[in-house]
Design a protein around this motif. Sequence first.
Motif, PDB file in Angstrom:
ATOM      1  N   PHE A  62      -9.695   3.214   8.396  1.00 61.06           N
ATOM      2  CA  PHE A  62     -10.580   2.415   8.598  1.00 61.06           C
ATOM      3  C   PHE A  62     -10.579   1.464   7.429  1.00 61.06           C
ATOM      4  N   PRO A  63     -10.635   0.067   7.597  1.00 66.19           N
ATOM      5  CA  PRO A  63     -10.472  -1.135   6.543  1.00 66.19           C
ATOM      6  C   PRO A  63     -11.756  -0.687   5.348  1.00 66.19           C
ATOM      7  N   ILE A  64     -11.434  -1.311   4.317  1.00 65.88           N
ATOM      8  CA  ILE A  64     -12.552  -0.961   3.146  1.00 65.88           C
ATOM      9  C   ILE A  64     -13.645  -1.757   3.540  1.00 65.88           C
TER      10      ILE A  64
ATOM     11  N   ARG B 228       0.723  -1.217  -0.155  1.00 61.96           N
ATOM     12  CA  ARG B 228      -0.055  -0.152   0.049  1.00 61.96           C
ATOM     13  C   ARG B 228       0.872   1.177  -0.099  1.00 61.96           C
TER      14      ARG B 228
ATOM     15  N   THR C  44     -15.287  -1.648   6.247  1.00 65.45           N
ATOM     16  CA  THR C  44     -16.159  -0.941   7.250  1.00 65.45           C
ATOM     17  C   THR C  44     -17.231  -0.161   6.554  1.00 65.45           C
TER      18      THR C  44
END
Length: 773
Positions: free
Chosen positions: A77-79, A36, A81
Motif C-alpha cells: 500500500f502506498p505511503i 525502489r 495510505t
Amino acid sequence: MRPGLFKEEAQVDTRISFVPFVRFLKEKAQNSNDARSRFYKHIVERFESNPAVLQPLEMEDLDKYKEYLDIVTAAVFPIMTDTDKDVYGIGVPFRFSIFYYSSLFKHLFTENGNGNVAMIPSGISMDKIAQDRRGWLYKQVLERFYGFEMNYDHAIIHHVNSHETGLRRYFKLHLDARFMDIKVKGPLPDLDREMVCNHGGSIEELAEILPLSMFQLEGFVIWTVQDVTRDEMMNYIKNLVLKISADNEAKTYLQLNDALQAVLENKEIAVHVMPFLKVKNKYVLESEFASSSVILGMQGNEKQQQQLYQQLVQYLENHKEPLNIANLDDVSLTLYPFLKFLPHKGVRSFVLVGIEYENELLGMVEIASLESNGLAYQKVARIEYLLPLVTLMLRKSVDIQAARISNVIKQKFTALQPSVEWKFIDAAWQYLHDPEKGKNEIENITFSEVYPLYGAVDVRNSSVERGMALQEDLREQLLLIQQCLERMEKELELPLLEELQFKNQSLMQRISQSLVAEEEAQVNEFLDYEIAPTFRHLYDSYPSLQPMLAKYFDTVNKTEGHVFHHRRRYEESLQRINTQLNEFLEKERDGIQNSFPCYFEKYRTDGVEYNIYIGQSIAQNKKFDLLYLRNLQLWQLTSMAGIARMTHKLQHELEVPLQTTQLILIHSNPIDISFRLDERRFDVEGAYNIRYEIIKKRIDKVHIRETGERLTQPGKIALVYNYAREAEEYRKYIHFLQNKNILLPEIEMLELEELQGISGLKAMRVTVNMDFE
C-alpha cells in the motif's frame, strides 16, 4: 462461516504463504530502472533471513509474524495510505477469511465496529456467492494456464449499515491475486477457446472439466474496498423510476426519500420528495404525499394545509433558485409564511428545491435539519447529480395521476369531449380521494341552465325502401326456386317436389302485393328449413342436377342462404349517406367549438340525430353570452342547408336514390342536464325539461294539421317551435340566408297535428336552394 461455503472451501487445498510475495519482489528488484529496487531487495533479504517465514503458515501462527505482515502492508500500500481512513485487508485465498486489515476495514465490516470481520455480503444468496467465488478462481486458472483473456468481473458489492448514521452504504470489494500461486494436482485437460471465451461457457461446465479439487492455492490475496454508495444509489433510484406505478407510488417515494438520505450520510437530515399534481390545470394537494412533507405534514387542519400548499406553489413558480435557510428565525418565517410550522417540528435549517420540466413545476425536494447551519452546501450538493432521476419520477407521477383519472372516467362515464371533460375530471379526483370510495357512488354530473339545440337528418321513407328491397330479394329467390323445381320435376319422380312448387307459388303470390313481418317469417322458414336442405341433398345425390343447383347456390348469399342483391344496394346507399353525414358533422363539431365550448353528441338512426348544449355551466373559464347561442342557431340552420345540398348531389351516385329530410326543434328556454351512468349519456332533468325530450321523440313523423302531409320533406328544412317569439328569432336567420341565396324566398308557416300528450306545436318550413354553390 456458513455451512455451504465451508463445504465448498474444503474442496480447495489453501495455504497462507509469503513465498509468492517474495518472488514478486525479487522480479521487481531485478529492474534497475526502478528507484525502489534496493528497497525490494532489502525486504527479500529480511524474509529469507528467517526460513520459517517461507513455509506454509496456519492462521494461528500469524501472530508470531506480525512484523512481516507490517512489511507486506508497507510494501503493497502506498505511503499515503491511512489505516484509519483507507479500507484494505489481507486474506486467505478462496476464503472469506481476513487475517490483517486496516482499522476502517474492521470498523465497516463488523456489526458494531468490534469483533470478527464478516466478509460474506448480506442480502446475497448463497448460490450467488458461490458462483462469484468459483468464477474468480476459474478466471485465474484460465488466464494463467491456458492464456485465455477473461472479462469476468469478480468484484463484489457489499452493503453495510453505518455505525454512526445507521444508513446503508455500499462498497465494492476487489480481490488482487498477484500474491497467490495456483498448483495443479495432475495433468490439465485441453479446453476449447471458442467454447470458453466466445460462447461464455458456464461455471458449471468448467466445474465438470476442472473440478475445484484439482487445485492447491498458496499465498494471500489483497482486499481493497471502494465506496460506491453514490453509483449504487443512482442504480437503485433508476430502478425505482422504472418500477413506479399507481399501485406502489406512495411506497416508492418513501424508498426514494431513504435513498437520498443515505447519499447525504446523515440520519438526522430529513429528505422528502413530493409531486405537484394538476387537475383542471390547477395544482391540487395530494394528501397521500403531503402527510410526510416537512412543510405540509400536519394533522386535523386540512384548510390550513391547503393554504400553505397554495403559498408554497406560488413561491416555487416565481422563484427558480433553491431556498436555503441556514438558521430558521422570525425573519425567515415572515418572509416565507409557508414555513410557519417548521419550528414546532424542531427544524433549524432548511433547503427547498423546486423541480421543473419544460417550465412546468412538477414538485419539490425538502431537506431539513434539526441543527442550525446543518445543511452546508457541500453536504446538500451530494444529491444534485440525482435530481434528473427525481425529475423523471415526478414526470411519471403526473402520467400516473392522469391515467388514474382517465380510468375512473372510462369506468364510470364514457369517452368525453374536451368541453365537458373538466367536470368529469373534477368528479374523478373527488372520487379517488373519498375515504369511503367503493361504498359511495361517484357524484352526479350535472350542467344547469344550458340551452339545447336538436337536429335530425332522416332518410326519407327508409322503412319503405328497406321493405321494397327485401320484397325484391325474396321475389327473385322464389322465382329462381320455381325454375329449379320445374326442371327437377321433369327429371325426378318425387311427389314432394310438386308440394314444394305449390308452396313456392303461394308465397310468390302473397308477397307480390305487399310484405308484412309474418309473411317474411314464413318465407324465411320455407327457404331455411325446406328448400335449403332439399336442394343440398339433391345436389349430393344427382350429378345431373349439380350445374343447375350450383348456379342457385352461387346466386344466394353464402352466409344467409338468401338472395341479398337489392338489400345490399339499399344498405350500401344508406351507408354512403351516413358516412357523408358523419364526416360533415365531425368537421363542423370541431369548428363550432372555436367560438364557445359546447357539448355536441350525435347518434345514428336511418340518418343522424344530434343534441347540442351550450351555457355558462359548460364553459370552465369563459364567460357565456347569448350571442354565442345565436351564433350556434345560425350555424344549425346553415349546416342543415349544406346537408340538404350534399345529400341531393349524392343521390345521383347511389344505386338506390335515397333522399334526406332535415328537421330542427327550437327550444328557447334553458334546461338542466345530467349524466346517466346506466346509459352513459346526458339526459334532461325535471318535469318541464322532460317534455322537451318527449317532443323530440314524436316530431319526426308529425303531419300538418290542414293537409295531413308529412312535415319533413326532401329539399326542405322544417323548424318546429312552441312560441311565436321563438319563431321570430329564427325568421331573422332565414331572411339572412335567403338574402345570401342559400334558401329560396318563401317561408311556410304551419300548424301541426295534435300529438299524444303534446298540443300547440307549430312549424316553419323553408326550401333549400340546391343550385347554390
